[in-house]
Scaffold this motif. Sequence first.
Motif, PDB file in Angstrom:
ATOM      1  N   ARG A 189     -20.197  23.326 -45.404  1.00  0.00           N
ATOM      2  CA  ARG A 189     -19.299  22.873 -46.285  1.00  0.00           C
ATOM      3  C   ARG A 189     -19.648  22.157 -47.487  1.00  0.00           C
ATOM      4  O   ARG A 189     -19.049  21.823 -48.373  1.00  0.00           O
ATOM      5  CB  ARG A 189     -18.372  21.573 -45.556  1.00  0.00           C
ATOM      6  N   GLU A 190     -21.015  22.439 -47.747  1.00  0.00           N
ATOM      7  CA  GLU A 190     -21.458  22.036 -49.040  1.00  0.00           C
ATOM      8  C   GLU A 190     -21.278  22.700 -50.173  1.00  0.00           C
ATOM      9  O   GLU A 190     -20.933  23.939 -50.149  1.00  0.00           O
ATOM     10  CB  GLU A 190     -23.150  22.100 -48.916  1.00  0.00           C
ATOM     11  N   ARG A 191     -20.662  21.932 -51.342  1.00  0.00           N
ATOM     12  CA  ARG A 191     -20.293  22.766 -52.385  1.00  0.00           C
ATOM     13  C   ARG A 191     -21.111  21.939 -53.676  1.00  0.00           C
ATOM     14  O   ARG A 191     -21.266  20.844 -53.713  1.00  0.00           O
ATOM     15  CB  ARG A 191     -18.997  22.786 -52.876  1.00  0.00           C
ATOM     16  N   GLY A 192     -21.597  23.113 -54.500  1.00  0.00           N
ATOM     17  CA  GLY A 192     -22.142  22.208 -55.901  1.00  0.00           C
ATOM     18  C   GLY A 192     -21.042  21.509 -56.448  1.00  0.00           C
ATOM     19  O   GLY A 192     -21.325  20.388 -57.209  1.00  0.00           O
ATOM     20  N   ILE A 193     -19.814  22.176 -56.612  1.00  0.00           N
ATOM     21  CA  ILE A 193     -18.681  21.783 -57.141  1.00  0.00           C
ATOM     22  C   ILE A 193     -17.597  22.344 -56.645  1.00  0.00           C
ATOM     23  O   ILE A 193     -17.558  23.578 -56.373  1.00  0.00           O
ATOM     24  CB  ILE A 193     -18.796  21.720 -58.649  1.00  0.00           C
ATOM     25  N   GLY A 194     -16.704  21.544 -56.031  1.00  0.00           N
ATOM     26  CA  GLY A 194     -15.880  22.065 -55.052  1.00  0.00           C
ATOM     27  C   GLY A 194     -14.616  22.720 -56.103  1.00  0.00           C
ATOM     28  O   GLY A 194     -14.539  22.652 -57.369  1.00  0.00           O
ATOM     29  N   ARG A 214     -27.283  19.684 -63.190  1.00  0.00           N
ATOM     30  CA  ARG A 214     -28.106  20.072 -62.216  1.00  0.00           C
ATOM     31  C   ARG A 214     -27.623  20.179 -61.017  1.00  0.00           C
ATOM     32  O   ARG A 214     -27.061  19.186 -60.249  1.00  0.00           O
ATOM     33  CB  ARG A 214     -29.453  19.222 -62.207  1.00  0.00           C
ATOM     34  N   TYR A 215     -27.872  21.334 -60.155  1.00  0.00           N
ATOM     35  CA  TYR A 215     -27.173  21.681 -58.815  1.00  0.00           C
ATOM     36  C   TYR A 215     -28.368  22.030 -57.878  1.00  0.00           C
ATOM     37  O   TYR A 215     -29.316  22.982 -58.257  1.00  0.00           O
ATOM     38  CB  TYR A 215     -26.308  22.825 -58.862  1.00  0.00           C
ATOM     39  N   PRO A 216     -28.787  20.781 -57.096  1.00  0.00           N
ATOM     40  CA  PRO A 216     -30.058  21.119 -56.031  1.00  0.00           C
ATOM     41  C   PRO A 216     -29.536  22.511 -55.322  1.00  0.00           C
ATOM     42  O   PRO A 216     -28.448  22.769 -54.951  1.00  0.00           O
ATOM     43  CB  PRO A 216     -30.045  20.002 -55.049  1.00  0.00           C
ATOM     44  N   PRO A 217     -30.718  23.127 -54.706  1.00  0.00           N
ATOM     45  CA  PRO A 217     -30.126  24.226 -53.660  1.00  0.00           C
ATOM     46  C   PRO A 217     -29.707  23.620 -52.597  1.00  0.00           C
ATOM     47  O   PRO A 217     -29.892  22.575 -51.964  1.00  0.00           O
ATOM     48  CB  PRO A 217     -31.703  24.920 -53.545  1.00  0.00           C
ATOM     49  N   GLN A 218     -28.741  24.475 -51.884  1.00  0.00           N
ATOM     50  CA  GLN A 218     -28.053  24.418 -50.642  1.00  0.00           C
ATOM     51  C   GLN A 218     -28.095  25.397 -49.754  1.00  0.00           C
ATOM     52  O   GLN A 218     -28.181  26.509 -50.085  1.00  0.00           O
ATOM     53  CB  GLN A 218     -26.442  23.834 -51.199  1.00  0.00           C
ATOM     54  N   PRO A 219     -27.902  25.131 -48.567  1.00  0.00           N
ATOM     55  CA  PRO A 219     -28.069  26.116 -47.601  1.00  0.00           C
ATOM     56  C   PRO A 219     -26.727  26.906 -47.582  1.00  0.00           C
ATOM     57  O   PRO A 219     -25.849  26.525 -47.835  1.00  0.00           O
ATOM     58  CB  PRO A 219     -28.077  25.693 -46.137  1.00  0.00           C
ATOM     59  N   HIS A 267     -12.041  27.204 -59.979  1.00  0.00           N
ATOM     60  CA  HIS A 267     -13.532  27.860 -59.682  1.00  0.00           C
ATOM     61  C   HIS A 267     -14.295  27.003 -59.137  1.00  0.00           C
ATOM     62  O   HIS A 267     -13.921  25.778 -58.974  1.00  0.00           O
ATOM     63  CB  HIS A 267     -13.984  28.073 -61.138  1.00  0.00           C
ATOM     64  N   ARG A 268     -15.537  27.433 -58.626  1.00  0.00           N
ATOM     65  CA  ARG A 268     -16.276  26.511 -57.834  1.00  0.00           C
ATOM     66  C   ARG A 268     -17.623  27.129 -58.030  1.00  0.00           C
ATOM     67  O   ARG A 268     -18.018  28.078 -58.519  1.00  0.00           O
ATOM     68  CB  ARG A 268     -15.937  26.497 -56.180  1.00  0.00           C
ATOM     69  N   THR A 299     -15.963  14.310 -56.480  1.00  0.00           N
ATOM     70  CA  THR A 299     -15.333  15.056 -55.377  1.00  0.00           C
ATOM     71  C   THR A 299     -14.181  15.936 -55.603  1.00  0.00           C
ATOM     72  O   THR A 299     -13.184  15.342 -56.159  1.00  0.00           O
ATOM     73  CB  THR A 299     -14.991  14.055 -54.152  1.00  0.00           C
ATOM     74  N   PHE A 300     -14.320  17.062 -55.520  1.00  0.00           N
ATOM     75  CA  PHE A 300     -13.303  18.076 -55.745  1.00  0.00           C
ATOM     76  C   PHE A 300     -12.560  18.467 -54.413  1.00  0.00           C
ATOM     77  O   PHE A 300     -13.768  19.275 -53.838  1.00  0.00           O
ATOM     78  CB  PHE A 300     -13.572  19.213 -56.656  1.00  0.00           C
ATOM     79  N   GLY A 301     -11.467  18.254 -53.791  1.00  0.00           N
ATOM     80  CA  GLY A 301     -11.188  18.871 -52.652  1.00  0.00           C
ATOM     81  C   GLY A 301     -11.978  18.154 -51.330  1.00  0.00           C
ATOM     82  O   GLY A 301     -11.859  16.715 -51.494  1.00  0.00           O
ATOM     83  N   GLU A 302     -12.211  18.911 -50.487  1.00  0.00           N
ATOM     84  CA  GLU A 302     -12.738  18.138 -49.213  1.00  0.00           C
ATOM     85  C   GLU A 302     -14.193  17.549 -49.287  1.00  0.00           C
ATOM     86  O   GLU A 302     -15.048  17.849 -50.164  1.00  0.00           O
ATOM     87  CB  GLU A 302     -12.843  19.096 -47.934  1.00  0.00           C
ATOM     88  N   GLU A 303     -14.631  16.402 -48.598  1.00  0.00           N
ATOM     89  CA  GLU A 303     -15.694  16.029 -48.433  1.00  0.00           C
ATOM     90  C   GLU A 303     -16.701  17.211 -47.778  1.00  0.00           C
ATOM     91  O   GLU A 303     -16.272  18.082 -47.171  1.00  0.00           O
ATOM     92  CB  GLU A 303     -15.791  14.586 -47.411  1.00  0.00           C
ATOM     93  N   PRO A 304     -17.928  16.895 -48.111  1.00  0.00           N
ATOM     94  CA  PRO A 304     -18.760  15.755 -48.526  1.00  0.00           C
ATOM     95  C   PRO A 304     -18.583  15.964 -50.285  1.00  0.00           C
ATOM     96  O   PRO A 304     -17.949  17.174 -50.721  1.00  0.00           O
ATOM     97  CB  PRO A 304     -20.163  16.071 -48.471  1.00  0.00           C
TER      98      PRO A 304
END
Length: 330
Positions: free
Chosen positions: A191-196, A182-187, A256-257, A89-94
């Motif tokens: 608040r979703e981040r592959g990496i914060g 591996r980063y799954p696709p996200q909408p 970076h994120r 976890t980097f930064g805020e949840e999730p």
Amino acid sequence: MATAPPVIDFGPYYGDDVAKKAALVQQVRQACERHGFFQIINHQIPSDLPEAILQQAREIFSLPLEVKEKYSREIDPVNLGYERLRAQTFGEEPSDLKEGFFLCRDFPPGHPLIGRFSLGLNKYPTEMPDVAGFQSTVNRYHTVMADLALDIFRVLAQTLDLEEHWFDSFCHDSVNIMRLLRYPPQPAGGRERGIGAHTDFGGLTILLQDDQGGLQVWDRESSQWADADPVPGALVVNLGNMMMRWTNDRYVSNLHRVINTSGQERYSVPFFVSGNPDYLVECIPSCKAATEAAKYPPITVEEWLEARLADTYGGVGVGELSKEVASATH
């Protein structure tokens, strides 16, 4: 408007044109001061290797979860192997929407570096379609990237008015860790981040990214995120917190994120270069005046890395710059 990190032709480093070499040094210096990030082309990495290592990443993450968990990095203390989805976890949840696999240099049993920070015996899943091919590709990639890192550090030395080989002892027996990611696709949105938002904590990172995009670098002048779009054949280079400390804050370790809104899986391979565990990092002489005090006390590479790893997996933020980002993006 946000300014993306520059794309720099690294080819002159391998040539004999003095003027072009001087221009390369100046471009890298400006990138380190302005962004802490740049992309390099014409770096002499074998053309087949990037796709080969990305294919190995696709194959290892295609294994069933129960198989991947057999090789978890939590099983032993050296932090090598599989990292499950949302483990960090980097930064805020999730938590970050990615999974990874950590690998170091291939050591023979009994090597004296085994057991030092994140160094040990790699895990090569026997369930891979071609485990020998996976092992050979990983080790080839590790060797080639270590050589490239040394070349980059030799250019960095010149940007700091040091002798070209000044960083060679730092790079000897360096703690170099690669992560298949591996980063799954996200909408889009949400608040979703592959990496914060985060900074890397080592010396420098060399990143191979596929063609899906999603990497963003904080542009401090505009207080906006800038896309570091994939460039065919390019590798992304960024400085870590150790380098910022080492240069007395002259050079930037930048936030970076990753936000993967491509609708596809995204794969990347960061190669983290952190130096010899016993090397003492203290202010580079050219980064302060003779009568000026260094901002930071000396510290060994291993002491620095152990402390930063504890921060990272403890969910600690990344300081004042992260507050600036939060205020600009909310």
